[in-house]
Design an enzyme around this catalytic site. Structure first.
Site, PDB file in Angstrom:
ATOM      1  N   GLU A  24     -10.919   6.739 -19.544  1.00  0.00           N
ATOM      2  CA  GLU A  24     -12.003   6.633 -18.559  1.00  0.00           C
ATOM      3  C   GLU A  24     -13.360   7.044 -19.137  1.00  0.00           C
ATOM      4  OE1 GLU A  24     -10.073   7.477 -14.280  1.00  0.00           O
ATOM      5  OE2 GLU A  24      -9.604   9.035 -15.729  1.00  0.00           O
ATOM      6  N   ASP A 228      -7.173  -0.483  -8.514  1.00  0.00           N
ATOM      7  CA  ASP A 228      -6.017  -0.900  -7.698  1.00  0.00           C
ATOM      8  C   ASP A 228      -6.425  -0.773  -6.245  1.00  0.00           C
ATOM      9  OD1 ASP A 228      -4.891   1.875  -6.567  1.00  0.00           O
ATOM     10  OD2 ASP A 228      -5.579   2.195  -8.618  1.00  0.00           O
TER      11      ASP A 228
HETATM   12  N1  ADE Z   1      -6.944   6.632  -9.086  1.00  0.00           N
HETATM   13  C1  ADE Z   1      -6.840   5.313  -9.298  1.00  0.00           C
HETATM   14  N2  ADE Z   1      -6.056   4.734  -8.365  1.00  0.00           N
HETATM   15  C2  ADE Z   1      -5.654   5.728  -7.541  1.00  0.00           C
HETATM   16  C3  ADE Z   1      -4.807   5.757  -6.408  1.00  0.00           C
HETATM   17  N3  ADE Z   1      -4.235   4.652  -5.946  1.00  0.00           N
HETATM   18  N4  ADE Z   1      -4.588   6.965  -5.809  1.00  0.00           N
HETATM   19  C4  ADE Z   1      -5.167   8.085  -6.293  1.00  0.00           C
HETATM   20  N5  ADE Z   1      -5.969   8.096  -7.371  1.00  0.00           N
HETATM   21  C5  ADE Z   1      -6.212   6.933  -8.002  1.00  0.00           C
END
Ligand code: ADE
Length: 262
Positions: A24, A228
């Site tokens: 990151e 996501d």
């Molecule tokens: N960081 C990236 N995606 C995430 C998720 N679905 N839940 C918590 N932290 C995250």
């Protein structure tokens, strides 16, 4: 003649730059080493890299994952490294209905979605601090969002062709949620949407950083790229995004943000 040193002779306090995971941070440490000497200090099982990146004096470090790790790391940046302000970069799960994978979210406010000391204190409020929503620093956030917009303007088409969708990524600003959970089901993300109708994204560190910065009166800003949508596809989408593209976003955004600051 004034006894005070002129502005040019006062050493500038560095900016703290953090991410949870190495992917990151993008090429930030490579850029720092290319620009001059880097001093690395190990403190509390973390490495703090002190140098100049894109013209700006910085201390760069990795927090690792979760609110405690983030709070410990930002506390060290403030107390052991005397940073002037803190910027955090990384990925998040999309929560807002208009937030898509590949979009960028800049926090205006942050909340801990798993804070619940009810009925002793209102749900989501940090006990005895009396705050549930922490504000990011407004000028730093404006500068960070401007860097994101420039990055998407200049590289957005190439990014969407290379990786994600037919659409150019969008920069959103608003509420980011943090908690010690990787959110990965339709049920869990629906519960977050019901509890926080204005939430844009969910991650695991931002609100902890915002709380510590609030308590010590240190400006902070937080940017997240959406890896996501916090549903059943989230684990696979997160891993692909993290390994293939998260660094490109962080590098491109931080380059523009730090050059404008430097
Ligand atoms: N960081 C990236 N995606 C995430 C998720 N679905 N839940 C918590 N932290 C995250």
């Amino acid at each position: 003649m004034s006894a005070l040193p002129s502005e040019a002779t006062i050493p500038r306090r560095p900016l703290g730059v953090m991410a949870a995971l190495q992917q990151e941070l993008g090429d930030l440490l490579i850029a720092m080493r290319a620009e001059g000497a880097v001093e690395t200090i190990t403190h509390g099982k973390r490495d703090y890299h002190i140098g100049t990146v894109h013209g700006a004096p910085c201390v760069v470090t990795l927090a690792r994952v979760g609110k405690v790790a983030a709070a410990a790391t930002v506390s060290a940046l403030i107390h052991a490294f005397d940073v002037e302000a803190v910027v955090f970069t990384g990925v998040a799960g999309g929560v807002g209905p208009a937030v898509r994978i590949g979009d960028v979210v800049v926090a205006e406010t942050l909340m801990q979605h798993d804070m619940d000391a009810s009925p002793l204190f209102p749900r989501f409020e940090v006990p005895l601090l009396g705050v549930s929503r922490f504000a990011a620093d407004a000028p730093l956030t404006v500068a960070l969002a401007a860097a994101c917009e420039r990055f998407i303007d200049e590289e957005g088409d190439a990014l969407s062709q290379r990786f994600v969708t037919e659409a150019r990524p969008v920069v959103h600003r608003g509420l980011i949620l943090s908690g010690d959970q990787f959110v990965a089901s339709a049920t869990a993300v629906d519960l977050l949407r019901a509890a926080f109708p204005d939430a844009l994204a969910v991650e695991m560190e931002g609100a902890a950083i915002a709380q510590v910065c609030y308590e010590y009166n240190v400006p902070c800003a937080i940017v997240r790229t959406v890896s996501d949508t916090a549903d059943a596809h989230a684990p696979a989408s997160f891993v692909t995004f993290l390994t293939e593209i998260a660094g490109t976003y962080s590098s491109g955004i931080l380059k523009r943000f730090l050059s404008a600051r430097g």
